[in-house]
Design a protein around this motif. Sequence first.
Motif, PDB file in Angstrom:
ATOM      1  N   ASP A   9     -14.062  73.138  59.068  1.00 20.15           N
ATOM      2  CA  ASP A   9     -12.720  72.469  57.966  1.00 20.15           C
ATOM      3  C   ASP A   9     -12.702  73.157  57.217  1.00 20.15           C
ATOM      4  O   ASP A   9     -13.923  73.246  56.452  1.00 20.15           O
ATOM      5  CB  ASP A   9     -12.288  71.239  58.713  1.00 20.15           C
ATOM      6  N   ARG A  10     -11.898  73.675  55.750  1.00 16.26           N
ATOM      7  CA  ARG A  10     -11.672  73.471  54.346  1.00 16.26           C
ATOM      8  C   ARG A  10     -10.199  72.359  54.883  1.00 16.26           C
ATOM      9  O   ARG A  10      -9.460  72.209  54.201  1.00 16.26           O
ATOM     10  CB  ARG A  10     -11.180  74.765  54.464  1.00 16.26           C
ATOM     11  N   LEU A  11     -11.347  72.014  52.297  1.00 19.84           N
ATOM     12  CA  LEU A  11     -10.034  71.146  52.392  1.00 19.84           C
ATOM     13  C   LEU A  11      -9.463  71.723  51.606  1.00 19.84           C
ATOM     14  O   LEU A  11      -9.422  72.754  50.223  1.00 19.84           O
ATOM     15  CB  LEU A  11     -11.374  70.410  50.925  1.00 19.84           C
TER      16      LEU A  11
ATOM     17  N   PRO B 283     -14.337  59.723  53.506  1.00 21.87           N
ATOM     18  CA  PRO B 283     -14.338  61.572  53.864  1.00 21.87           C
ATOM     19  C   PRO B 283     -14.678  61.758  52.656  1.00 21.87           C
ATOM     20  O   PRO B 283     -15.550  63.144  52.808  1.00 21.87           O
ATOM     21  CB  PRO B 283     -12.623  60.898  53.001  1.00 21.87           C
TER      22      PRO B 283
ATOM     23  N   SER C 152     -18.599  68.731  57.327  1.00 18.65           N
ATOM     24  CA  SER C 152     -17.570  69.615  57.653  1.00 18.65           C
ATOM     25  C   SER C 152     -17.321  71.308  57.235  1.00 18.65           C
ATOM     26  O   SER C 152     -17.477  72.424  57.601  1.00 18.65           O
ATOM     27  CB  SER C 152     -15.988  68.814  57.482  1.00 18.65           C
ATOM     28  N   VAL C 153     -16.932  70.882  55.389  1.00 24.27           N
ATOM     29  CA  VAL C 153     -17.410  72.188  55.214  1.00 24.27           C
ATOM     30  C   VAL C 153     -18.753  73.106  55.099  1.00 24.27           C
ATOM     31  O   VAL C 153     -18.956  73.902  55.480  1.00 24.27           O
ATOM     32  CB  VAL C 153     -16.703  71.933  53.439  1.00 24.27           C
TER      33      VAL C 153
ATOM     34  N   THR D 227      -4.264  68.129  50.166  1.00 25.56           N
ATOM     35  CA  THR D 227      -5.210  66.778  51.097  1.00 25.56           C
ATOM     36  C   THR D 227      -6.251  66.737  50.328  1.00 25.56           C
ATOM     37  O   THR D 227      -5.870  65.335  50.563  1.00 25.56           O
ATOM     38  CB  THR D 227      -5.965  67.567  52.415  1.00 25.56           C
ATOM     39  N   ALA D 228      -6.394  66.979  48.932  1.00 24.38           N
ATOM     40  CA  ALA D 228      -7.218  66.240  47.889  1.00 24.38           C
ATOM     41  C   ALA D 228      -6.352  65.683  46.700  1.00 24.38           C
ATOM     42  O   ALA D 228      -6.678  64.134  47.254  1.00 24.38           O
ATOM     43  CB  ALA D 228      -7.892  67.325  47.084  1.00 24.38           C
TER      44      ALA D 228
ATOM     45  N   VAL E  20     -16.233  65.315  54.261  1.00 23.00           N
ATOM     46  CA  VAL E  20     -15.950  66.680  53.624  1.00 23.00           C
ATOM     47  C   VAL E  20     -16.737  67.360  53.823  1.00 23.00           C
ATOM     48  O   VAL E  20     -17.269  68.289  53.998  1.00 23.00           O
ATOM     49  CB  VAL E  20     -14.823  66.878  52.577  1.00 23.00           C
TER      50      VAL E  20
ATOM     51  N   ILE F 130     -11.952  66.065  58.210  1.00 27.25           N
ATOM     52  CA  ILE F 130     -11.434  65.960  57.333  1.00 27.25           C
ATOM     53  C   ILE F 130      -9.977  65.267  57.135  1.00 27.25           C
ATOM     54  O   ILE F 130      -9.800  64.252  56.432  1.00 27.25           O
ATOM     55  CB  ILE F 130     -10.457  66.953  56.304  1.00 27.25           C
TER      56      ILE F 130
END
Length: 294
Positions: free
Chosen positions: A267-269, A254, A261-262, A273-274, A258, A94
């Motif tokens: 990963d987690r957002l 992205p 990946s989630v 980062t957001a 995202v 991410i």
Amino acid sequence: MSRFKPHIALLICNIVWAMDYPFYNIVLPHYVHPMAMVAGSLVVTALFSLVPLLWQKAERVARADIRKLIGAALLIGVLRKVFIMYGLSMTSPIDGSIIDTIVPLLVLLLSVLLGMDRFTELKVAGLLLGMAGAVAVVLTGASSSHQHSHVWGNVMIMLCACATALYMVWFKALVARYRITTVLRWVYCVAAVVALPFGLKEIIHTDYAAIAGHALFPTLFVLTVPTYLPNLMLNYALKSVPATVSSIYTYLQPVLAVVLSVAMGLDRLHLDTALCALVIFFGVGLVIRSYRGP
């Protein structure tokens, strides 16, 4: 329909590049050493680049352009690959995909420095906002709450974005002079020759049984798909679309990265980062708005 073809090409290459981030995260460095992947993917891409010779006569390249093609090979073939492979082996997919979205801002900055564009108030504001957001994402790699991220991995992705932007601006005229297949054949054959000696040891010591048992599809994907096909699409688009416009398509990456990946549990957002991503997007929005006039 022909005027939409470059945009369709840009859409395809950015979808493929978005898929890179989670798949690279699975493979690197757990199953494949980054330098082994650099060398291996460049050799595979070089072989792909020779296939069009089956139906195309080799195009003559001017002697003055050979050095430029070698420079392009070192920049987009070797350096960009090294930066992205080592970067994604140390940071989250991410963070990597969000940092890469500063490419349009870097294209603007380089275009101004090379006398191809000029600054306006909107462009300066957009550039400052976008770069501030990107730097903030890089620095979050040092935060203990970002377990999958590392500041040096983020720096590598930033350097990867710089290499991409430099190629899009500096070599656009070179790309326009020759067939796309000619440019890619020179770039990736030269890059493979340069990179192979540095990655051969890691290729030999790769645990292929572990790959076959746990990461066969993502390894085959990142080895064969992300380099030749999307770069073929990108170079095709650069023949008729301005570098600034083509770079805007990176903002698909992205979003898709995202989601993938989630969904894959890689990963987690994070909220910070957001927010940084929104700052970057807003900055690029100002730059785009500046080209449309009042």
